[in-house]
Design a protein around this motif. Structure first.
Motif: not given
Length: 90
Positions: A83-86, A63-68, A47-49
């Motif tokens: 908020t990020v998930l790692r 929000a909703g984007e994923c990065f490797l 969520e957020g930016e």
């Protein structure tokens, strides 16, 4: 497990196994981080930016984007209000 109230700038482990580790982090302004040679990093913006900056680049996050992030990236910075998930190897 309740994850509300996670302090900004700290990782909260939400899942772990012999194969992976998933953590929640709250970004509230600049947060300097780095990858290690032992593991890539997958970041999911829950969520957020904000933004992701590294040595020679920067990209906007939302929000909703994923990065490797490759293990060889080294230093990077998250900035903004999100908020990020790692996910990493343990």
């Amino acid at each position: 497990m309740k994850t509300q109230g996670t302090p900004a700038g700290q990782w909260l482990t939400i899942a772990s196994s012999p194969y992976f580790l998933v953590e929640k982090g709250v970004v509230a302004g600049p947060w300097a981080l780095s990858t290690t040679p032992e593991s890539f990093v997958i970041l999911v913006v829950a969520e957020g930016e904000g933004s992701l900056k590294w040595n020679d680049g920067e990209i906007a996050l939302r929000a909703g984007e994923c990065f490797l992030l490759p293990a060889t990236l080294g230093s990077y910075e998250l900035n903004g209000n999100m908020t990020v998930l790692r996910s990493t190897l343990p």
